[in-house]
Design an enzyme around this catalytic site. Structure first.
Site, PDB file in Angstrom:
ATOM      1  N   LYS A  80     -37.483 -24.171 -53.433  1.00  0.00           N
ATOM      2  CA  LYS A  80     -38.084 -24.300 -54.764  1.00  0.00           C
ATOM      3  C   LYS A  80     -39.534 -24.740 -54.605  1.00  0.00           C
ATOM      4  O   LYS A  80     -39.836 -25.617 -53.779  1.00  0.00           O
ATOM      5  CB  LYS A  80     -37.281 -25.316 -55.593  1.00  0.00           C
ATOM      6  CG  LYS A  80     -37.677 -25.391 -57.067  1.00  0.00           C
ATOM      7  CD  LYS A  80     -36.763 -26.362 -57.826  1.00  0.00           C
ATOM      8  CE  LYS A  80     -37.102 -26.450 -59.302  1.00  0.00           C
ATOM      9  NZ  LYS A  80     -36.195 -27.375 -60.031  1.00  0.00           N
ATOM     10  N   SER A 155     -34.258 -25.481 -64.423  1.00  0.00           N
ATOM     11  CA  SER A 155     -35.563 -25.050 -64.000  1.00  0.00           C
ATOM     12  C   SER A 155     -35.590 -24.321 -62.654  1.00  0.00           C
ATOM     13  O   SER A 155     -36.566 -23.647 -62.353  1.00  0.00           O
ATOM     14  CB  SER A 155     -36.492 -26.261 -63.918  1.00  0.00           C
ATOM     15  OG  SER A 155     -36.074 -27.150 -62.900  1.00  0.00           O
ATOM     16  N   SER A 179     -30.911 -28.859 -63.615  1.00  0.00           N
ATOM     17  CA  SER A 179     -31.712 -27.718 -63.139  1.00  0.00           C
ATOM     18  C   SER A 179     -31.188 -26.989 -61.920  1.00  0.00           C
ATOM     19  O   SER A 179     -31.732 -25.949 -61.560  1.00  0.00           O
ATOM     20  CB  SER A 179     -33.132 -28.173 -62.852  1.00  0.00           C
ATOM     21  OG  SER A 179     -33.855 -28.179 -64.041  1.00  0.00           O
TER      22      SER A 179
END
Ligand code: GLN
Length: 487
Positions: A80, A155, A179
């Site tokens: 990420k 997210s 997330s």
């Protein structure tokens, strides 16, 4: 696509050891897949091909010498883009960090590199991990591999989409209020948030420090368990990291769960869930009954306040954490500032997106002198009550289950003009962040249009091995995980 990309990390590891494919070939195959899909998917902010191939080469050298491979060596992974990797851009999908190049590695990155895991790229996310649909990225939207018109969840939408589409076999995400689990459920993969403190946050760009945790994405529970083992452990660089031994989580997967007690969270089941989600929960109950478990309904009285508590605490913490982005030390700086105040205000006005600004404003308000007691302090008190509800529940049951989200993935744009309805998508996941306990999403069915549904399993603090055990037993008793997105 190379068929091996569709396999799990465990199967790919076997293929590497048996010399059916080299690590360099596997990594190159992942890049071919990425290059053929990225126009449609948008899962990556940047690719790190040189680093990945260099790592893969080291794996092949070890294989050639007949040496043992570390866990997950040679398995393509997406990181990420809020975790630092030396020499790569780490943007948090924000304009304010658009050109920021990491001068250091996050602890998780260091651990991945030690285990020779090739990091193929930096996965797209909602700006500073704030969002539930990945539509808040300053750069581009991520599309759901199961239906490109739909959101992947957020997210960590890029991490989930890359694993679901076989661009990567594994990914890391961060989970502050859901997330990891929410995008895992929307994209039909396994996604897990560990106990707070289990994984070091050093080198993770902070959103809300008392809630943030890094965790694994994979296409099987076993792979997720192995990835957690690789990234876990005490880190003197993170004062909240736990000084506890790391277990070999995969050793617990096959434990018999007969006679164990499974609690179904009353407040998160029944009305309010879409029919497909409720059907998946009913099926999960049946599965655990067949595995010999006793099912109990568990009420968590204060859970209904969790969204309110979270959006005060998370915004308060982020308003403080994001104060460092002022155009002085790193990141974007506005052009021709008139004076210091102009430099601060215009840098931040031009650099942050609307959702990030909304949260900084909300958080600053909640922390301001006249309102601190009414909002921040009250939310902290309520957080303690939610945590206590979970502690009490685990006196009566071994594990809790609930949906990961009341609905399946929605269309791009469907909620972007209505922040409150977007915040409500986190209703099922936030509780475990507030309580700091581990939770996992496992694929649990499909809705009428073929979109994946997720089951959430929640365990007491430090009980990752139990969590993986129950998740694995559910996975193996069903075949939802065997279906891949058709892209
Ligand atoms: N959707 C939640 C939010 O926007 C959770 C985000 C997260 O876990 N990083 O705050």
């Amino acid at each position: 696509m190379n068929e091996l990309l569709k396999k799990t990390a465990a199967e790919q590891s076997k293929a590497l050891k048996n010399k059916e494919i080299s690590a360099v070939e596997l990594t190159k195959a992942a890049f071919e897949r990425i290059n053929s899909l990225e126009d449609k998917l948008g899962a990556f902010n940047s690719l790190t091909q040189d680093t990945a191939l260099e790592t893969a080469k080291k794996v092949d050298e070890k294989i050639a010498k007949g040496e043992d491979l570390p866990l997950l060596a040679g398995i393509p992974l997406a990181l990420k883009d809020n975790m630092n990797l030396v020499g790569s851009k780490t943007t948090a999908s924000s304009k304010i960090l658009e050109n920021f190049v990491s001068p250091f590695n996050a602890t998780v990155t260091e651990k991945l590199l030690n285990n020779l895991v090739p990091i193929v790229g930096k996965a797209n996310l909602d700006e500073f991990a704030m969002g539930s649909s990945n539509e808040n990225s300053a750069f581009k939207k991520v599309h759901n591999p199961w239906d490109l018109k739909k959101v992947p969840g957020g997210s960590s939408g890029g991490s989930a989409a890359s694993v679901s589409s076989c661009e990567a076999t594994l990914a890391l995400g961060s989970d502050t209020g859901g997330s990891i689990r929410l995008p895992a459920s929307f994209c039909g993969v396994v996604g897990m948030k560990p106990t707070y403190g289990r994984v070091s946050r050093y080198g993770l760009i902070a959103f809300a420090s008392s809630l943030d945790q890094i965790g694994p994405f994979a296409r099987s529970v076993e792979d997720a368990a192995n990835l957690l083992e690789v990234i876990s452990g005490h880190d003197p660089k993170d004062s909240t990291s736990l000084d506890m031994p790391v277990e070999n989580y995969a050793d617990f997967l096959k434990n018999d769960i007969k006679g164990k007690k499974v609690g179904v969270i009353k407040e998160l089941t029944g009305d309010g869930n879409s029919p497909a989600v409720q059907k998946a929960i009913d099926n999960a109950i049946e599965t655990y009954k067949k595995l010999g478990c006793e099912i109990k309904e568990i009420s968590l009285k204060n859970l209904k306040y969790s969204i309110g508590i979270y959006y005060i605490l998370a915004t308060a913490e982020c308003s403080s954490n994001l104060a460092r982005f002022d155009g002085v030390r790193y990141g974007y700086r506005c052009k021709n500032p008139k004076n210091l105040m102009d430099l601060y205000t215009r840098t931040r006005a031009e650099g942050f997106g609307p959702e990030v600004k909304r949260r900084i404003m909300l958080g600053t308000y909640a922390l301001s002198a006249g309102y601190y007691d009414a909002y921040y302090k009250k939310a902290q008190q309520m957080r303690a009550l939610v945590t206590k509800d979970f502690t009490n529940a685990f006196e009566n049951v071994d594990i809790l289950i609930a949906p990961t989200c009341p609905n399946t993935a929605f269309e791009l744009g469907a909620k972007s003009s209505d922040p409150l309805s977007m915040y409500l998508t986190d209703i099922d996941t936030i509780g475990s962040n507030l309580a700091g306990i581990p939770a996992i999403n496992v694929p649990a069915g499909f809705d009428e249009s073929g979109m994946p549904v997720g089951l959430q399993i929640i365990a007491p603090q430090f009980m990752e091995s139990r969590l993986f055990n129950f998740a694995y037993q559910f996975e193996q008793a069903n075949d939802f995980h065997n279906k891949l997105a058709n892209i």
